[in-house]
Design a protein around this motif. Sequence first.
Motif, PDB file in Angstrom:
ATOM      1  N   ASP A   1     -60.935  14.825  38.049  1.00 39.16           N
ATOM      2  CA  ASP A   1     -62.255  14.419  38.537  1.00 39.16           C
ATOM      3  C   ASP A   1     -63.388  14.953  37.678  1.00 39.16           C
ATOM      4  O   ASP A   1     -64.525  14.492  37.800  1.00 39.16           O
ATOM      5  CB  ASP A   1     -62.449  14.883  39.992  1.00 39.16           C
ATOM      6  CG  ASP A   1     -63.775  14.402  40.569  1.00 39.16           C
ATOM      7  OD1 ASP A   1     -63.983  13.168  40.616  1.00 39.16           O
ATOM      8  OD2 ASP A   1     -64.611  15.248  40.950  1.00 39.16           O
TER       9      ASP A   1
ATOM     10  N   ASN B   1     -65.840  10.445  33.017  1.00 35.32           N
ATOM     11  CA  ASN B   1     -65.959   9.262  33.876  1.00 35.32           C
ATOM     12  C   ASN B   1     -65.965   8.032  32.985  1.00 35.32           C
ATOM     13  O   ASN B   1     -66.968   7.694  32.358  1.00 35.32           O
ATOM     14  CB  ASN B   1     -67.237   9.332  34.709  1.00 35.32           C
ATOM     15  CG  ASN B   1     -67.329   8.220  35.744  1.00 35.32           C
ATOM     16  OD1 ASN B   1     -66.589   7.241  35.681  1.00 35.32           O
ATOM     17  ND2 ASN B   1     -68.221   8.375  36.706  1.00 35.32           N
TER      18      ASN B   1
ATOM     19  N   ASP C   1     -65.960   4.920  41.317  1.00 41.66           N
ATOM     20  CA  ASP C   1     -66.558   6.109  41.929  1.00 41.66           C
ATOM     21  C   ASP C   1     -66.748   5.881  43.428  1.00 41.66           C
ATOM     22  O   ASP C   1     -67.118   4.780  43.849  1.00 41.66           O
ATOM     23  CB  ASP C   1     -67.924   6.420  41.313  1.00 41.66           C
ATOM     24  CG  ASP C   1     -67.841   6.834  39.855  1.00 41.66           C
ATOM     25  OD1 ASP C   1     -66.715   7.006  39.354  1.00 41.66           O
ATOM     26  OD2 ASP C   1     -68.900   6.961  39.220  1.00 41.66           O
TER      27      ASP C   1
ATOM     28  N   PHE D   1     -66.829  14.422  44.894  1.00 43.24           N
ATOM     29  CA  PHE D   1     -66.287  13.929  43.628  1.00 43.24           C
ATOM     30  C   PHE D   1     -67.425  13.756  42.622  1.00 43.24           C
ATOM     31  O   PHE D   1     -68.585  13.575  42.994  1.00 43.24           O
ATOM     32  CB  PHE D   1     -65.585  12.586  43.848  1.00 43.24           C
ATOM     33  CG  PHE D   1     -64.332  12.681  44.678  1.00 43.24           C
ATOM     34  CD1 PHE D   1     -63.095  12.747  44.070  1.00 43.24           C
ATOM     35  CD2 PHE D   1     -64.403  12.712  46.068  1.00 43.24           C
ATOM     36  CE1 PHE D   1     -61.937  12.838  44.830  1.00 43.24           C
ATOM     37  CE2 PHE D   1     -63.252  12.803  46.838  1.00 43.24           C
ATOM     38  CZ  PHE D   1     -62.017  12.861  46.222  1.00 43.24           C
TER      39      PHE D   1
ATOM     40  N   ASP E   1     -61.941  10.142  35.763  1.00 41.13           N
ATOM     41  CA  ASP E   1     -60.839   9.215  36.028  1.00 41.13           C
ATOM     42  C   ASP E   1     -59.927   9.087  34.801  1.00 41.13           C
ATOM     43  O   ASP E   1     -60.157   9.710  33.757  1.00 41.13           O
ATOM     44  CB  ASP E   1     -61.376   7.851  36.462  1.00 41.13           C
ATOM     45  CG  ASP E   1     -62.443   7.292  35.522  1.00 41.13           C
ATOM     46  OD1 ASP E   1     -62.388   7.598  34.321  1.00 41.13           O
ATOM     47  OD2 ASP E   1     -63.331   6.553  36.002  1.00 41.13           O
TER      48      ASP E   1
ATOM     49  N   THR F   1     -60.895  16.410  46.096  1.00 36.07           N
ATOM     50  CA  THR F   1     -61.086  16.414  44.641  1.00 36.07           C
ATOM     51  C   THR F   1     -59.913  17.058  43.926  1.00 36.07           C
ATOM     52  O   THR F   1     -59.598  16.686  42.792  1.00 36.07           O
ATOM     53  CB  THR F   1     -62.375  17.171  44.269  1.00 36.07           C
ATOM     54  OG1 THR F   1     -62.283  18.527  44.724  1.00 36.07           O
ATOM     55  CG2 THR F   1     -63.597  16.508  44.886  1.00 36.07           C
TER      56      THR F   1
ATOM     57  N   ARG G   1     -59.719   6.362  43.065  1.00 33.15           N
ATOM     58  CA  ARG G   1     -60.889   6.953  42.420  1.00 33.15           C
ATOM     59  C   ARG G   1     -60.582   7.401  40.998  1.00 33.15           C
ATOM     60  O   ARG G   1     -61.500   7.706  40.222  1.00 33.15           O
ATOM     61  CB  ARG G   1     -61.402   8.120  43.265  1.00 33.15           C
ATOM     62  CG  ARG G   1     -62.135   7.666  44.520  1.00 33.15           C
ATOM     63  CD  ARG G   1     -62.303   8.771  45.516  1.00 33.15           C
ATOM     64  NE  ARG G   1     -61.029   9.185  46.105  1.00 33.15           N
ATOM     65  CZ  ARG G   1     -60.891   9.749  47.305  1.00 33.15           C
ATOM     66  NH1 ARG G   1     -61.956   9.975  48.046  1.00 33.15           N
ATOM     67  NH2 ARG G   1     -59.715  10.090  47.767  1.00 33.15           N
ATOM     68  N   LEU G   2     -59.291   7.438  40.661  1.00 31.33           N
ATOM     69  CA  LEU G   2     -58.886   7.738  39.290  1.00 31.33           C
ATOM     70  C   LEU G   2     -58.518   6.479  38.516  1.00 31.33           C
ATOM     71  O   LEU G   2     -58.383   6.528  37.289  1.00 31.33           O
ATOM     72  CB  LEU G   2     -57.680   8.696  39.293  1.00 31.33           C
ATOM     73  CG  LEU G   2     -57.950  10.116  39.781  1.00 31.33           C
ATOM     74  CD1 LEU G   2     -56.660  10.931  39.782  1.00 31.33           C
ATOM     75  CD2 LEU G   2     -59.006  10.802  38.936  1.00 31.33           C
TER      76      LEU G   2
END
Length: 467
Positions: free
Chosen positions: A18, A22, A28, A44, A48, A78, A92-93
């Motif tokens: 996290d 990004n 996100d 977060f 990713d 997270t 989210r990853l």
Amino acid sequence: MNVPEWVADAVFYQIFPDRFANGDPSNDPPNVHPWGTPPDLYHFQGGDLQGILQRFEYLLDLGVTAIYLNPIFLSPSTHRYNTTDYFRIDERLGSMQDFENLLTHAHRHGVRILLDGVFNHCGRGFFAFVDVLENQQHSAYKDWFHIHRFPINAYSRGPARYEAWWGIKSLPKFNTDNPRVRAYLMSVARFWIEKGIDGWRLDVPNEIDDDDFWAEFRATVKQINPEAYLLGEIWEVNPRWVSEGHFDGLMNYPLREAILRFLNREITASQFAGEVERVIHAYAPENRLAMYVPLGSHDTPRVMTVLGGHREAVKMAFALQFALPGAPAIYYGDEIGLPGEKDPDCRRAFPWDESFWDHDLRAWVKRLVQLRKAKTALRRGDFRFISVEDSSRCCAFVRQHSSEQVLVVANAGAHERTVGIHLETLGQVNAPALQPLLGEAFNWWIEEGHLWVHLPPYGVFWAAHPV
């Protein structure tokens, strides 16, 4: 014992997903905090798998050859040590395709990928535990956990009525004596090894205090990929955990402690040497070379903070880490001087604005990586101390492999020192053939049967010569 051949030559880089980069803002969460916000336990910041892929050239430039990823499976936190689905990448990853792209790209460049396996406990959103919460004593999964009495409530105040990691209700402990639980966890191990990962870092494995479980786990993994690396998170010196029934190597926190305590003047040079000898010689040669040697991790304050912001001491810590037996591991951001107290502060976002980097420190770490790759003795050599001076806080040791020897002389004191090394402790030294590797600008000479090295405060001298 079948220890993967590649580990002794590896330079690891640990990424807390996290907080590294990004690469795809579209995944996100709605409440994402801005990149670089002081971290807390809940929010977060958008790192990713695409971010890792997009910044892969940075890792290649540094010279790393293996990446250890903190958990990437579906989880509400997270840190993701409270897994809810072991077969699914956290959205989210990114996606499974994102992971496969990262894995393929890494392998194309000769970089191995190690995943974090959390098999002692899961999250309370894990399907079997949700079923227990819903159906209580009537659940078909009640024996997947250690339930003391019903009804259970995973959110109420007061003590848990089930076993959980450190009593934290969000982390219910698996009953690994249950054959169905074992079969499920082995299927997880098998699935990701078949996907092509290069090994597992096993979280708190000592809390599954069952030799049969780990023997089955090892056999499951090694049957698919005999060169897969099994790394146990064991914090103390304990040879039990490196064997045909357990792991190839351990996270060598005791060696980290010895280095940092020496540089913080908490122990003398002779105490440092004694601790290093105790740690290294507790294990068989093939295992000591397969130990994962960190200076920091997601569970510790960062090295820059531990050493009080003293850059030269940090540089010396890296030099000792790379010269001692085992595979050195860089915690993301330590190479640019990122500070951080204990978690969650040690999990800060990587600052991609280079004006925040300590470029000299990064160049130093990059040079250490290059030298380790160039000198077999630093990766695979035998180890012995040849000089220890408590009064000057200096020590010297050698790594020797076949016809190559690397000498390391270190001054962990705040004053200049001249250290003399008896030539007889080094064997026959051909002075013109002595090749300084680090500290090339330092004064060194051979006189009266000694090699003399003049070291500045926190200076480290490496030299190679044929034996």
